[in-house]
Design a protein around this motif. Structure first.
Motif, mmCIF file in Angstrom:
data_model
loop_
_atom_site.group_PDB
_atom_site.id
_atom_site.type_symbol
_atom_site.label_atom_id
_atom_site.label_comp_id
_atom_site.label_asym_id
_atom_site.label_seq_id
_atom_site.Cartn_x
_atom_site.Cartn_y
_atom_site.Cartn_z
ATOM 1 N N TYR A 35 0.825 -1.202 0.000
ATOM 2 C CA TYR A 35 0.000 0.000 0.000
ATOM 3 C C TYR A 35 0.865 1.260 0.000
ATOM 4 N N GLN A 36 1.989 1.201 0.697
ATOM 5 C CA GLN A 36 2.900 2.347 0.696
ATOM 6 C C GLN A 36 3.433 2.600 -0.711
ATOM 7 N N MET A 37 3.836 1.542 -1.406
ATOM 8 C CA MET A 37 4.370 1.716 -2.757
ATOM 9 C C MET A 37 3.296 2.194 -3.719
ATOM 10 N N TYR A 38 2.091 1.622 -3.619
ATOM 11 C CA TYR A 38 1.006 2.069 -4.500
ATOM 12 C C TYR A 38 0.789 3.569 -4.350
ATOM 13 N N HIS A 39 0.768 4.039 -3.123
ATOM 14 C CA HIS A 39 0.478 5.453 -2.896
ATOM 15 C C HIS A 39 1.687 6.344 -3.162
ATOM 16 N N ALA A 40 2.888 5.782 -3.093
ATOM 17 C CA ALA A 40 4.071 6.529 -3.522
ATOM 18 C C ALA A 40 3.956 6.844 -5.012
ATOM 19 N N ILE A 41 3.585 5.846 -5.783
ATOM 20 C CA ILE A 41 3.434 6.036 -7.234
ATOM 21 C C ILE A 41 2.324 7.027 -7.530
ATOM 22 N N VAL A 42 1.203 6.890 -6.833
ATOM 23 C CA VAL A 42 0.084 7.822 -7.045
ATOM 24 C C VAL A 42 0.516 9.251 -6.726
ATOM 25 N N LEU A 43 1.228 9.445 -5.618
ATOM 26 C CA LEU A 43 1.671 10.798 -5.265
ATOM 27 C C LEU A 43 2.604 11.375 -6.327
ATOM 28 N N LEU A 44 3.483 10.551 -6.861
ATOM 29 C CA LEU A 44 4.378 11.049 -7.920
ATOM 30 C C LEU A 44 3.590 11.420 -9.174
ATOM 31 N N VAL A 45 2.652 10.580 -9.564
ATOM 32 C CA VAL A 45 1.829 10.877 -10.744
ATOM 33 C C VAL A 45 1.042 12.167 -10.523
ATOM 34 N N LEU A 46 0.426 12.287 -9.349
ATOM 35 C CA LEU A 46 -0.343 13.496 -9.049
ATOM 36 C C LEU A 46 0.565 14.722 -9.003
ATOM 37 N N GLY A 47 1.743 14.565 -8.422
ATOM 38 C CA GLY A 47 2.676 15.682 -8.314
ATOM 39 C C GLY A 47 3.109 16.229 -9.656
ATOM 40 N N PHE A 48 3.106 15.387 -10.663
ATOM 41 C CA PHE A 48 3.501 15.835 -11.989
ATOM 42 C C PHE A 48 2.317 16.155 -12.894
ATOM 43 N N ASN A 49 1.080 15.843 -12.449
ATOM 44 C CA ASN A 49 -0.065 16.013 -13.339
ATOM 45 C C ASN A 49 -1.184 16.909 -12.829
ATOM 46 N N LEU A 50 -1.346 17.027 -11.524
ATOM 47 C CA LEU A 50 -2.417 17.890 -11.028
ATOM 48 C C LEU A 50 -2.027 19.351 -11.208
ATOM 49 N N GLY A 51 -3.015 20.184 -11.398
ATOM 50 C CA GLY A 51 -2.752 21.607 -11.543
ATOM 51 C C GLY A 51 -2.490 22.299 -10.228
ATOM 52 N N PHE A 52 -2.981 21.708 -9.130
ATOM 53 C CA PHE A 52 -2.850 22.289 -7.805
ATOM 54 C C PHE A 52 -3.302 23.741 -7.791
ATOM 55 N N ASP A 53 -4.399 23.974 -8.505
ATOM 56 C CA ASP A 53 -4.949 25.315 -8.549
ATOM 57 C C ASP A 53 -6.205 25.441 -7.697
ATOM 58 N N ASN A 54 -6.486 24.406 -6.893
ATOM 59 C CA ASN A 54 -7.638 24.475 -6.003
ATOM 60 C C ASN A 54 -7.372 23.641 -4.744
ATOM 61 N N ALA A 55 -8.234 23.845 -3.763
ATOM 62 C CA ALA A 55 -8.075 23.157 -2.478
ATOM 63 C C ALA A 55 -8.302 21.655 -2.600
ATOM 64 N N LEU A 56 -9.087 21.238 -3.583
ATOM 65 C CA LEU A 56 -9.367 19.817 -3.761
ATOM 66 C C LEU A 56 -8.089 19.038 -4.053
ATOM 67 N N ASP A 57 -7.230 19.587 -4.914
ATOM 68 C CA ASP A 57 -5.971 18.906 -5.237
ATOM 69 C C ASP A 57 -5.115 18.715 -3.978
ATOM 70 N N ALA A 58 -5.034 19.753 -3.145
ATOM 71 C CA ALA A 58 -4.255 19.653 -1.906
ATOM 72 C C ALA A 58 -4.886 18.634 -0.960
ATOM 73 N N ALA A 59 -6.202 18.588 -0.907
ATOM 74 C CA ALA A 59 -6.888 17.629 -0.027
ATOM 75 C C ALA A 59 -6.603 16.194 -0.460
ATOM 76 N N ILE A 60 -6.591 15.959 -1.762
ATOM 77 C CA ILE A 60 -6.296 14.621 -2.285
ATOM 78 C C ILE A 60 -4.893 14.191 -1.851
ATOM 79 N N VAL A 61 -3.929 15.063 -2.073
ATOM 80 C CA VAL A 61 -2.542 14.757 -1.725
ATOM 81 C C VAL A 61 -2.401 14.528 -0.220
ATOM 82 N N ASN A 62 -3.017 15.391 0.581
ATOM 83 C CA ASN A 62 -2.927 15.239 2.037
ATOM 84 C C ASN A 62 -3.560 13.946 2.516
#
Length: 130
Positions: A47-74
């Motif tokens: 589960y740690q590895m799965y979410h490591a990969i997800v965080l990297l994908v999100l870190g390079f693909n989300l716009g982080f232009d709203n609070a929802l993106d930050a909530a997902i990452v957190n």
């Protein structure tokens, strides 16, 4: 620290630690843990590895232009910390005969945060379609 940086940093750190913990479990803990505890430890690593990969994908693909993106990452960061790391502590303490029972409720809280992160991610995709 920005959310993009945090997603990338924690993704890389979780990935690195998942490999280290996986090797530790496969080699050093194989003879010290029961098969059931070893399976639980491996679940934490997966589960740690799965979410490591997800965080990297999100870190390079989300716009982080709203609070929802930050909530997902957190949700993914704190969910992984609570879920996987409580499993590691429970397994290692049980192997020493001193099971840290107070951590028992921490694991499902981490799991709920992971589910919330996935739910928010799904919502963000659906909201973009509407």
């Amino acid at each position: 620290m920005g959310t993009i940086f945090m997603a990338q940093l924690m993704g890389a750190l979780f990935g690195l630690l998942a490999v280290v913990f996986g090797a530790f479990g496969a080699h050093a803990l194989k003879k010290k843990l029961t098969p059931e505890l070893l399976h639980s430890f491996e679940t934490g690593v997966k589960y740690q590895m799965y979410h490591a990969i997800v965080l990297l994908v999100l870190g390079f693909n989300l716009g982080f232009d709203n609070a929802l993106d930050a909530a997902i990452v957190n949700c993914f960061i704190f969910g992984t910390l609570l879920f996987s790391f409580s499993i590691y502590a429970l397994c290692l303490s049980a192997a020493k005969g001193e099971k840290l029972r107070f951590l028992g409720p921490v694991t499902p809280i981490g799991g709920l945060l992971l589910v919330a992160g996935w739910g928010l991610l799904l919502y963000s995709f659906v909201a973009n379609l509407i």
